[in-house]
Write a protein that holds these residues in place. Structure first.
Motif, short mmCIF file in Angstrom:
data_model
loop_
_atom_site.label_atom_id
_atom_site.label_comp_id
_atom_site.label_asym_id
_atom_site.label_seq_id
_atom_site.Cartn_x
_atom_site.Cartn_y
_atom_site.Cartn_z
N TRP A 41 0.87 -1.18 0.00
CA TRP A 41 0.00 0.00 0.00
C TRP A 41 0.90 1.22 0.00
O TRP A 41 1.78 1.36 0.85
CB TRP A 41 -0.88 0.02 1.25
CG TRP A 41 -1.76 -1.18 1.35
CD1 TRP A 41 -3.00 -1.33 0.79
CD2 TRP A 41 -1.49 -2.41 2.03
NE1 TRP A 41 -3.50 -2.57 1.10
CE2 TRP A 41 -2.60 -3.25 1.85
CE3 TRP A 41 -0.40 -2.88 2.76
CZ2 TRP A 41 -2.66 -4.53 2.40
CZ3 TRP A 41 -0.46 -4.15 3.30
CH2 TRP A 41 -1.58 -4.95 3.12
N VAL A 51 -2.32 1.90 4.47
CA VAL A 51 -3.19 0.74 4.63
C VAL A 51 -4.58 1.20 5.02
O VAL A 51 -4.75 1.84 6.06
CB VAL A 51 -2.63 -0.23 5.71
CG1 VAL A 51 -3.56 -1.42 5.88
CG2 VAL A 51 -1.23 -0.68 5.36
N GLU A 60 -8.54 -3.36 5.40
CA GLU A 60 -7.56 -4.45 5.35
C GLU A 60 -7.22 -4.99 6.74
O GLU A 60 -6.40 -5.91 6.85
CB GLU A 60 -6.28 -3.97 4.67
CG GLU A 60 -6.43 -3.60 3.22
CD GLU A 60 -6.59 -4.83 2.33
OE1 GLU A 60 -6.18 -5.94 2.74
OE2 GLU A 60 -7.10 -4.67 1.23
#
Length: 140
Positions: A10, A124, A128
């Protein structure tokens, strides 16, 4: 054809953005030099403006070299990169993974290090979190 799996990296910004910013900086530097060449004989105001513009271009090139921030999920560790700093968090280093705020207001994921400090996992999304928790316990 193989399907793309879930992301393993990410980034805070697209990979091409620092290159674009450095290219713009080079164009700014060249335009400042061209401005100095075209305004001969120089006056103080023109030189100061051209030097200011040149400094801006140099800053853009310099700053673009340090703009690689994000988080990468590896088999045994999370790598958090912030500029030139890289922090490697293994499963043993992480006590817990959580969002910064409860519920839908959360906008980042944090890892609680075994020494008690919180490390923000750059880039992130909170969606997630479950996948990272499965990775943390070794199930995913």
């Amino acid at each position: 054809m193989s399907e793309l799996g879930p992301p393993r990296e990410w980034l805070m910004q697209p990979r091409w953005l620092p290159t674009l910013r450095a290219s713009i900086g080079i164009a700014v530097i060249l335009s400042a030099v061209l401005a100095l060449a075209l305004t001969w004989p120089w006056r103080v105001v023109e030189v100061l403006l051209a030097l200011l513009w040149l400094g801006y271009g140099v800053f853009l090139v310099w700053a673009s070299r340090r703009e690689h921030s994000g988080t990468r999920l590896e088999q045994d560790a999370l790598l958090v990169t912030s500029g030139k700093e890289v922090e490697r968090l293994t499963r043993a280093d992480i006590l817990d993974l959580r969002t910064d705020q409860p519920g839908r207001r959360a906008w980042r994921v944090q890892a609680v290090h075994r020494d008690g400090r919180r490390v923000t996992l750059l880039g992130v999304p909170p969606g997630e979190l479950d996948r990272l928790r499965r990775w943390h316990v070794g199930a995913g």
